[in-house]
Design a protein around this motif. Structure first.
Motif, PDB file in Angstrom:
ATOM      1  N   PRO A  33       0.823  -1.204   0.000  1.00  0.00           N
ATOM      2  CA  PRO A  33       0.000   0.000   0.000  1.00  0.00           C
ATOM      3  C   PRO A  33       0.864   1.264   0.000  1.00  0.00           C
ATOM      4  N   GLY A  34       0.463   2.249  -0.810  1.00  0.00           N
ATOM      5  CA  GLY A  34       1.179   3.514  -0.893  1.00  0.00           C
ATOM      6  C   GLY A  34       2.126   3.623  -2.061  1.00  0.00           C
ATOM      7  N   VAL A  35       2.581   2.504  -2.589  1.00  0.00           N
ATOM      8  CA  VAL A  35       3.434   2.515  -3.777  1.00  0.00           C
ATOM      9  C   VAL A  35       2.563   2.777  -5.005  1.00  0.00           C
ATOM     10  N   THR A  36       3.091   3.516  -5.960  1.00  0.00           N
ATOM     11  CA  THR A  36       2.339   3.763  -7.193  1.00  0.00           C
ATOM     12  C   THR A  36       2.820   2.828  -8.296  1.00  0.00           C
ATOM     13  N   THR A  37       1.959   2.565  -9.264  1.00  0.00           N
ATOM     14  CA  THR A  37       2.372   1.731 -10.399  1.00  0.00           C
ATOM     15  C   THR A  37       3.380   2.477 -11.268  1.00  0.00           C
ATOM     16  N   TRP A  38       3.379   3.811 -11.211  1.00  0.00           N
ATOM     17  CA  TRP A  38       4.414   4.583 -11.902  1.00  0.00           C
ATOM     18  C   TRP A  38       5.779   4.301 -11.285  1.00  0.00           C
ATOM     19  N   GLU A  39       5.844   4.237  -9.947  1.00  0.00           N
ATOM     20  CA  GLU A  39       7.104   3.901  -9.273  1.00  0.00           C
ATOM     21  C   GLU A  39       7.543   2.481  -9.629  1.00  0.00           C
ATOM     22  N   ILE A  40       6.582   1.572  -9.717  1.00  0.00           N
ATOM     23  CA  ILE A  40       6.895   0.191 -10.119  1.00  0.00           C
ATOM     24  C   ILE A  40       7.481   0.177 -11.530  1.00  0.00           C
ATOM     25  N   ASP A  41       6.872   0.938 -12.426  1.00  0.00           N
ATOM     26  CA  ASP A  41       7.357   1.005 -13.802  1.00  0.00           C
ATOM     27  C   ASP A  41       8.780   1.557 -13.852  1.00  0.00           C
ATOM     28  N   GLN A  42       9.036   2.608 -13.070  1.00  0.00           N
ATOM     29  CA  GLN A  42      10.383   3.188 -13.025  1.00  0.00           C
ATOM     30  C   GLN A  42      11.393   2.189 -12.460  1.00  0.00           C
ATOM     31  N   PHE A  43      10.983   1.439 -11.440  1.00  0.00           N
ATOM     32  CA  PHE A  43      11.867   0.417 -10.879  1.00  0.00           C
ATOM     33  C   PHE A  43      12.216  -0.632 -11.936  1.00  0.00           C
ATOM     34  N   LYS A  58       7.884  -0.973 -24.414  1.00  0.00           N
ATOM     35  CA  LYS A  58       8.011   0.482 -24.545  1.00  0.00           C
ATOM     36  C   LYS A  58       8.214   0.853 -26.011  1.00  0.00           C
ATOM     37  N   GLY A  59       7.243   1.569 -26.542  1.00  0.00           N
ATOM     38  CA  GLY A  59       7.283   1.938 -27.950  1.00  0.00           C
ATOM     39  C   GLY A  59       6.550   0.975 -28.864  1.00  0.00           C
ATOM     40  N   TYR A  60       6.123  -0.179 -28.346  1.00  0.00           N
ATOM     41  CA  TYR A  60       5.410  -1.156 -29.181  1.00  0.00           C
ATOM     42  C   TYR A  60       4.041  -0.597 -29.557  1.00  0.00           C
ATOM     43  N   SER A  61       3.837  -0.358 -30.830  1.00  0.00           N
ATOM     44  CA  SER A  61       2.584   0.248 -31.324  1.00  0.00           C
ATOM     45  C   SER A  61       2.243   1.538 -30.568  1.00  0.00           C
ATOM     46  N   GLY A  62       3.287   2.239 -30.117  1.00  0.00           N
ATOM     47  CA  GLY A  62       3.091   3.493 -29.415  1.00  0.00           C
ATOM     48  C   GLY A  62       2.874   3.366 -27.926  1.00  0.00           C
ATOM     49  N   TYR A  63       2.949   2.148 -27.374  1.00  0.00           N
ATOM     50  CA  TYR A  63       2.755   1.991 -25.930  1.00  0.00           C
ATOM     51  C   TYR A  63       3.906   2.694 -25.192  1.00  0.00           C
ATOM     52  N   PRO A  64       3.605   3.558 -24.202  1.00  0.00           N
ATOM     53  CA  PRO A  64       4.647   4.443 -23.665  1.00  0.00           C
ATOM     54  C   PRO A  64       5.416   3.955 -22.442  1.00  0.00           C
ATOM     55  N   TYR A  65       5.129   2.756 -21.917  1.00  0.00           N
ATOM     56  CA  TYR A  65       5.718   2.350 -20.635  1.00  0.00           C
ATOM     57  C   TYR A  65       6.468   1.025 -20.744  1.00  0.00           C
ATOM     58  N   ALA A  66       7.316   0.770 -19.730  1.00  0.00           N
ATOM     59  CA  ALA A  66       8.076  -0.481 -19.677  1.00  0.00           C
ATOM     60  C   ALA A  66       7.224  -1.649 -19.221  1.00  0.00           C
ATOM     61  N   THR A  67       6.125  -1.358 -18.513  1.00  0.00           N
ATOM     62  CA  THR A  67       5.249  -2.397 -17.988  1.00  0.00           C
ATOM     63  C   THR A  67       3.806  -2.076 -18.325  1.00  0.00           C
ATOM     64  N   CYS A  68       2.971  -3.096 -18.237  1.00  0.00           N
ATOM     65  CA  CYS A  68       1.529  -2.908 -18.119  1.00  0.00           C
ATOM     66  C   CYS A  68       1.192  -3.152 -16.647  1.00  0.00           C
ATOM     67  N   HIS A  77      -3.089  -4.450 -19.986  1.00  0.00           N
ATOM     68  CA  HIS A  77      -2.677  -3.243 -20.723  1.00  0.00           C
ATOM     69  C   HIS A  77      -2.963  -1.951 -19.977  1.00  0.00           C
ATOM     70  N   GLY A  78      -3.040  -2.029 -18.633  1.00  0.00           N
ATOM     71  CA  GLY A  78      -3.241  -0.821 -17.844  1.00  0.00           C
ATOM     72  C   GLY A  78      -2.001   0.056 -17.844  1.00  0.00           C
ATOM     73  N   PHE A  79      -2.199   1.378 -17.913  1.00  0.00           N
ATOM     74  CA  PHE A  79      -1.097   2.332 -17.852  1.00  0.00           C
ATOM     75  C   PHE A  79      -0.645   2.512 -16.396  1.00  0.00           C
ATOM     76  N   PRO A  80       0.656   2.529 -16.142  1.00  0.00           N
ATOM     77  CA  PRO A  80       1.127   2.938 -14.824  1.00  0.00           C
ATOM     78  C   PRO A  80       0.679   4.371 -14.515  1.00  0.00           C
ATOM     79  N   THR A  81       0.318   4.619 -13.241  1.00  0.00           N
ATOM     80  CA  THR A  81      -0.147   5.946 -12.829  1.00  0.00           C
ATOM     81  C   THR A  81       0.506   6.326 -11.505  1.00  0.00           C
ATOM     82  N   VAL A  91      -2.919  -6.194  -8.218  1.00  0.00           N
ATOM     83  CA  VAL A  91      -2.292  -5.544  -9.373  1.00  0.00           C
ATOM     84  C   VAL A  91      -1.519  -6.584 -10.171  1.00  0.00           C
ATOM     85  N   THR A  92      -1.694  -6.553 -11.479  1.00  0.00           N
ATOM     86  CA  THR A  92      -0.953  -7.426 -12.383  1.00  0.00           C
ATOM     87  C   THR A  92       0.115  -6.603 -13.089  1.00  0.00           C
ATOM     88  N   ILE A  93       1.361  -7.053 -13.001  1.00  0.00           N
ATOM     89  CA  ILE A  93       2.471  -6.405 -13.697  1.00  0.00           C
ATOM     90  C   ILE A  93       2.931  -7.343 -14.815  1.00  0.00           C
TER      91      ILE A  93
END
Length: 248
Positions: A33-43, A58-68, A77-81, A91-93
């Protein structure tokens, strides 16, 4: 066309899979709890860079992140936030690792803090359905045998199986033939041969299997807003049985 891999190529994919699995092991310690999926993506991006591999999404068909990063009713296919995960979320990574041009793909669902009995049972059944599918990934069987094993078990446990997204072949491209549905009758589809490499990635829902897509064009949710979970491994078909290339 189904592309068969030789032993050396499978070992290249296994090396990618070992890094991916190591990343998931670290995520299991990070997610709370308290961690963001954006922080997970950065990790994840930093972890992969440290190991000299790249995030294929990242970049596949324009997808902007390292993870879903798919939370609660998001199927895939959820965006990190930057919204913090809450106690009781799931949460599924999902990530795809590219090592020297060879890929490995694995998704894992995680409990965030203390989750409900309903959520915990969904995770348990979804993970078991993955391994029941893997048991059918042997030379001479057909894709439909994997599909049928997953659907039969999942539905007997009271869950629906997502139809809109499937497993797939993988190698130097993220999506190759054959496609691997997680539902359907046994004895159908391509016959499994030594050297095939596929993903098996069942997505199970508490309610309906029907999907709706957010305005971002990527995020897929359950139409009724109920929970969804996913577990995925990359599997090589060998003479000695299924070889999990992303084994944790």
């Amino acid at each position: 066309m189904i592309i068969l891999k030789n032993q050396e190529e499978i070992e290249q994919m296994r090396a990618a899979g070992e890094i991916l699995a190591a990343c998931h092991r670290e995520l299991a310690k990070l997610i709370r709890p308290g961690v963001t999926t954006w922080e997970i993506d950065q990790f994840v991006e930093g972890f992969l860079k440290k190991h000299n591999v790249t995030p294929e999404q990242k970049g596949y068909s324009g997808y902007p992140y390292a993870t879903c990063a798919s939370v609660n009713d998001v199927i895939c296919h959820g965006f990190p936030t930057k919204e913090p995960l809450k106690d009781g979320d799931i949460v599924t990574i999902d990530m795809v690792v590219n090592r020297n041009g060879w890929l490995a793909d694995s998704a894992w669902s995680y409990a965030v803090g203390n989750i409900s009995d309903e959520a915990r049972r969904l995770l348990e059944v979804t993970e078991k359905s993955l391994y029941l599918g893997i048991e059918q990934a042997v030379v001479g069987n057909r894709i439909g045998d994997i599909s049928h094993a997953i659907q039969t078990y999942a539905q007997a446990q009271g869950y629906s199986v997502v139809r809109d997204f499937t497993g797939h072949g993988i190698g130097q491209k993220m999506h190759e033939e054959p496609y691997v549905p997680h539902y359907g009758p046994p004895g159908r589809g391509p016959r499994l041969k030594e050297g095939m490499v596929i993903t098996i990635e069942p997505m199970l829902n508490v309610g309906t299997y029907h999907v709706k897509i957010d305005e971002d064009g990527w995020t897929a949710r359950t139409r009724d807003g109920k929970l969804s979970a996913q577990y995925e491994h990359t599997i090589a078909i060998t003479a000695d049985g299924p070889l999990i290339l992303t084994k944790q």
